[in-house]
Design an enzyme around this catalytic site. Structure first.
Site, mmCIF file in Angstrom:
data_model
loop_
_atom_site.group_PDB
_atom_site.id
_atom_site.type_symbol
_atom_site.label_atom_id
_atom_site.label_comp_id
_atom_site.label_asym_id
_atom_site.label_seq_id
_atom_site.Cartn_x
_atom_site.Cartn_y
_atom_site.Cartn_z
ATOM 1 C CE1 TYR A 145 -1.112 -13.587 26.418
ATOM 2 C CE2 TYR A 145 -1.567 -14.137 24.113
ATOM 3 C CZ TYR A 145 -0.962 -13.326 25.058
ATOM 4 O OH TYR A 145 -0.206 -12.255 24.650
ATOM 5 C CG ASP A 230 -0.201 -21.091 20.708
ATOM 6 O OD1 ASP A 230 0.948 -21.490 20.986
ATOM 7 O OD2 ASP A 230 -0.516 -19.893 20.679
ATOM 8 C CB ILE A 232 4.346 -21.023 21.859
ATOM 9 C CG1 ILE A 232 3.437 -20.558 23.000
ATOM 10 C CG2 ILE A 232 3.744 -20.663 20.520
ATOM 11 C CD1 ILE A 232 3.284 -19.038 23.066
ATOM 12 C CE LYS A 274 5.403 -16.914 25.602
ATOM 13 N NZ LYS A 274 5.380 -15.610 26.282
#
Length: 440
Positions: A145, A230, A232, A274
């Site tokens: 990202y 991470d 998410i 998300k």
């Protein structure tokens, strides 16, 4: 005379990345199905709007709660005056139960090991402050990202060393790629403090295999470093294989949390941005078995709190177990259908996508459209897509992909009809290229 700090005037924020520049172009001429059909369609935004109607219907049915009312009066005053940065106990309880639920209850979470933060961005930065000194490094598999260059580095001074992954094995992590990245850090005289992974992956839309997770765990044990996962996008896994997180991988290996030191070096970031499509509520969190880290991160969280009103409302939504189960099921169904729509539309004109099972985007292989196998050609194609075909997508180079021609294309932040137009524009680009080849 210099009036501002070095931080205020430095250029390391990352806003000059094509990822952010594409957003700027979109904002100048945003597509609207009624008012501006010739505008730019935003396919660079990983936002989940597919199931927002379900949340709106819940709010409509529970107006007393959304109006901050309770039996006998209003709770507004109580929420408005609430200051404890540890968070509302009721919210933390419901949040960890939700986290277990979307992981098929393979893992249980302790609310006392949770730090609430204003979104995953704040959670990731807080972890960097807690785990590393300025000038120390974290390894991150590519592609990753683009915002991590800002979130992890900008204010903390932590360095990122890419772990280069390749299309030849579907961008999976290998032992050799980890070792090469570690050696690169050593050559740069950087102390490696950990490895940072995103599982499910952004931008790939894939979940890590158990073999990859074991590889990472072994590497962290051998080098005595941290793992940050991470997670998410956990609630966006819409197809097999099922999601396996880092904590479940540790449990499968039967590491004793009280004895194995690796437990204190594994940290999870989660969010509702998300899964539930609520980025504006800024609901993020850190989960860790490291008591010292939790204590420090909790103190730091006072610089980025979640409002007590948001915590109250979300605690009530998450407490409605029937609604949440139905939401998760329906949201996954809608994501799967929308993903299929984009993949099949691109396939018709010979544009393949990496096989994926999660996320709000596809990792699209546009190498056949490049005029040369270079990042310059990739950027030229990206500019053409924005300028002529009115589509903002994220070029692979902004995600630190080592192979030119890959793009992250989001599909969950728009109406079905808008996606149909977007696919049509990509098809027009492909047909134009084919015509050029015929003429030449």
């Amino acid at each position: 005379m210099k009036m501002l700090s070095k931080k205020a005037t430095c250029k390391s924020h990352g806003q000059d990345s094509s990822y952010f520049l594409g957003w700027q172009e979109y904002e100048k001429n945003p597509f609207d199905p009624i008012r501006n059909q010739s505008g730019i369609i935003q396919m660079g935004l990983a936002e989940n709007q597919l199931s927002f109607d379900l949340l709106e219907s819940w709010i409509a049915r529970n107006q007393e709660i959304s109006g901050f009312k309770k039996t006998g009066g209003s709770i507004f005053r109580e929420l408005a005056l609430f200051q404890d940065y540890h968070g509302l106990p009721a919210f933390k309880k419901e949040l960890v139960e939700y986290m277990s639920e979307i992981r098929q209850n393979k893992v249980k979470f302790d609310p006392n090991k949770v730090v609430l933060t204003a979104g995953a961005t704040s959670a990731n930065e807080t972890l960097m402050f807690c785990l590393a000194e300025p000038g120390e490094a974290f390894l991150i598999p590519t592609p990753y990202y683009p915002g991590f260059d800002r979130d992890l580095k900008w204010r903390t001074g932590v360095e990122i060393i890419p772990v280069h992954c390749h299309s030849s094995n579907d961008f999976r992590i290998t032992a050799s790629s980890l070792e090469e990245a570690y050696k690169q850090a050593q050559n740069l005289h950087l102390k490696v403090k950990g490895i940072f992974i995103t599982n499910p992956s952004n931008p790939l839309g894939t979940t890590f295999t158990l073999n990859e997770l074991n590889l990472i765990i072994n590497f962290a044990i051998n080098e005595n470093i941290h793992i940050v996962n991470d997670e998410i996008y956990t609630g966006t896994v819409f197809d097999s294989p099922r999601f396996v997180g880092i904590i479940e991988a540790l449990k499968i290996r039967k590491f004793d949390p009280k004895r194995a030191s690796i437990w204190s070096r594994v940290h999870v970031v989660s969010s509702l941005s998300k899964d539930l499509g609520l980025p504006g509520f800024r609901i993020g969190m850190i989960y860790s078995n490291n008591d010292t880290l939790i204590a420090a991160a909790t103190k730091m969280s006072s610089f980025g709190l979640i409002s007590s009103q948001s915590q109250f409302l979300l605690s009530k939504i998450l407490a409605d177990k029937k609604f949440i189960r139905n939401y998760v099921k329906e949201n996954r169904r809608r994501l799967k259908n929308r993903h299929k729509m984009l993949v099949s539309g691109l396939k018709k004109v010979g544009i393949p996508c990496l096989k994926s099972n999660s996320g709000l985007f596809c990792w699209v292989d546009m190498r056949s459209l490049l005029k040369s196998d270079t990042f310059e050609a990739e950027m030229n194609l990206w500019r053409e897509m924005i300028g002529e075909y009115l589509l903002n997508v994220s070029p692979g180079s902004s995600c630190h992909c080592v192979e030119p021609g890959w793009f992250r294309v989001c599909f969950a932040n728009m109406a079905k009809e808008t996606l149909e137009i977007a696919v049509g524009r990509i098809q027009a680009l492909v047909n134009s290229r084919a015509l050029q080849l015929m003429i030449n």
